[in-house]
Design an enzyme around this catalytic site. Structure first.
Site, PDB file in Angstrom:
ATOM      1  N   ASP A  33      78.604  53.231  57.472  1.00 42.11           N
ATOM      2  CA  ASP A  33      77.244  52.840  57.118  1.00 42.11           C
ATOM      3  C   ASP A  33      77.251  51.652  56.148  1.00 42.11           C
ATOM      4  O   ASP A  33      77.887  51.688  55.096  1.00 42.11           O
ATOM      5  CB  ASP A  33      76.543  54.038  56.468  1.00 42.11           C
ATOM      6  CG  ASP A  33      75.039  53.890  56.406  1.00 42.11           C
ATOM      7  OD1 ASP A  33      74.557  52.770  56.173  1.00 42.11           O
ATOM      8  OD2 ASP A  33      74.341  54.909  56.588  1.00 42.11           O
ATOM      9  N   THR A  68      69.089  52.457  58.319  1.00 41.47           N
ATOM     10  CA  THR A  68      70.103  53.402  58.798  1.00 41.47           C
ATOM     11  C   THR A  68      69.641  54.248  59.970  1.00 41.47           C
ATOM     12  O   THR A  68      70.282  54.274  61.024  1.00 41.47           O
ATOM     13  CB  THR A  68      70.545  54.314  57.638  1.00 41.47           C
ATOM     14  OG1 THR A  68      71.160  53.501  56.640  1.00 41.47           O
ATOM     15  CG2 THR A  68      71.527  55.368  58.123  1.00 41.47           C
ATOM     16  N   HIS A 337      69.030  46.540  52.468  1.00 41.44           N
ATOM     17  CA  HIS A 337      69.035  46.128  53.867  1.00 41.44           C
ATOM     18  C   HIS A 337      67.694  46.476  54.472  1.00 41.44           C
ATOM     19  O   HIS A 337      66.900  47.204  53.881  1.00 41.44           O
ATOM     20  CB  HIS A 337      70.181  46.799  54.631  1.00 41.44           C
ATOM     21  CG  HIS A 337      70.209  48.291  54.457  1.00 41.44           C
ATOM     22  ND1 HIS A 337      69.506  49.161  55.268  1.00 41.44           N
ATOM     23  CD2 HIS A 337      70.829  49.068  53.529  1.00 41.44           C
ATOM     24  CE1 HIS A 337      69.713  50.401  54.863  1.00 41.44           C
ATOM     25  NE2 HIS A 337      70.509  50.385  53.808  1.00 41.44           N
TER      26      HIS A 337
END
Length: 400
Positions: A33, A68, A337
């Site tokens: 990740d 994610t 992100h």
């Protein structure tokens, strides 16, 4: 009639033989990740470097938003978030009157949020066994069923990284009839350290090097299995990481009036759920704000492949890389992100070695992560469900 039955029987035997032959190899896909593509250049990663030399290497782009849950489910389904329905890590579903958040176990396990067909369901329908170790949505009771082997992310404590490798090796040691041909393995690092310490920190570098050693250990243990020559190993990620700081924020309340807004969800991008008739006012208020782009849902640029799903905010506010759409001012510098997937900070590493991949091949064109699902289907010898990806965009990675 007997001749027709004989031909039909022969065709079934041929189909079974073809499927058995296609299934002779095994694939492990590992997601690290938050692993930026250039971490291998920034830090000491001898094993990932050797994977590039011995197998294939490429740069992969996430889907928008580069978060994610949306991207892990894209890797599993080949659909962009706009199409599979997990449009952000959290969002409002007005049609169902529900709110989704990855931090809410009940919502995360609600199958009604998840569209598309993940690879473990595609495989199950075609008689191929699969296993997942903490992959997003694989522990959710979707209508098509669960993987043959799976681990519940809500059950704590989680397996350590070493225990996850133990579990993967144990699966490949099962009798052939019980052995999964696909194992999807998830590690939550280096995302955690990247958020807290930024992608350019000593702490992140240390974790990157630990992960390199960890995946090397996995490969060593794979190499001594009786089926070692039949195992493909893929290592990739869901998104990258960009540095952020408190002096790079766009304040929500400075530009938006409370009477315009039902809910603002997330800072990257900002999902703005407007009161009736207020979307234009919100866009106008944000249109000249530095370091920010804002669109009504239906006006989001086509290259982002985002905007048809009603779960998306009426207005989406996307900050420039390194900026946040938030009123918070008390956070420490770190990483984030969710930015535009064309920004290089969001790009991720792709490495693969094994019998089905070329040797020493570096792909020059970046490819979208929607291609992972049809690639996995090809490696399993199964027919993929309709998706947004294409095997043609990555077939140059394959041994001929």
């Amino acid at each position: 009639m007997k001749k027709i039955r004989l031909i039909a029987s022969l065709l079934c035997l041929i189909a079974a033989f073809v499927q058995a032959t296609a299934q002779q190899n095994y694939t492990i896909i590992v997601s690290l990740d938050g692993f930026r593509n250039d971490y291998t250049a920034m830090y000491n990663t001898p094993f990932f470097d050797s994977m590039a030399q011995q197998g294939v290497s490429a740069v992969m782009m996430p889907s928008f938003p580069s978060k994610t849950f949306p991207n892990h489910y894209t890797l599993a389904t080949g659909l962009v978030p706009d199409h599979h329905g997990i449009v952000a890590n959290s969002f409002l579903d007005r049609e169902q009157g529900k709110y989704y958040s990855l931090g809410d176990a009940a919502a995360r396990n609600d199958a009604s949020f998840y569209g598309g067909e993940p690879i473990w369901i595609t495989a199950k329908r075609q008689g191929v066994k699969t296993a997942t170790i903490y992959w997003v949505a694989s522990d959710v009771p979707l209508p098509g069923g669960m993987p043959d082997y799976w681990w519940n992310y809500n059950k704590k404590p989680l397996l350590t990284f070493e225990q996850r490798i133990d579990a993967a090796i144990a699966l490949l040691k099962k009798p052939e009839a019980e052995r999964p041909h696909l194992i999807m393995l998830y590690f939550e690092q280096p995302d955690e350290v990247g958020h807290h310490c930024s992608p350019y920190s000593k702490e992140t570098g240390k974790v990157i090097e630990q992960l390199d050693s960890l995946i090397h250990l996995l490969n060593v243990r794979l190499s001594v299995l009786p089926i070692a020559s039949k195992v493909n190993l893929i290592v990739t990620s869901d998104h990258g990481m960009a540095p952020i700081s408190p002096d790079r924020t766009v304040a929500v309340n400075k530009y938006l009036k409370p009477e315009w807004i039902e809910k603002v969800d997330g800072d990257l991008p900002g999902q703005i759920y407007c009161r009736p008739g207020c979307a234009d006012k919100v866009v106008e208020a944000l249109s000249k704000v530095p370091h920010l782009r804002a669109w009504k849902r239906e006006d989001i640029p086509s290259y982002l492949c985002y905007g048809t799903n009603p779960r998306i905010g009426d207005v989406v506010a996307l900050p420039d890389a390194g900026w946040l759409f938030t009123d918070k001012v008390d956070f420490s510098p770190g990483g984030a992100h969710g930015f535009d997937p064309t920004v290089s900070d969001m790009h991720v590493m792709f490495r693969a070695i094994g019998p089905d991949f070329r040797h020493g091949y570096a792909k020059t064109e970046k490819f979208a992560n929607t291609c992972i699902y049809p690639l996995l289907a090809h490696l399993l010898g199964i027919t993929p469900a309709p998706c947004d990806g294409s095997l043609n965009l990555v077939d140059d990675l394959l041994a001929k």
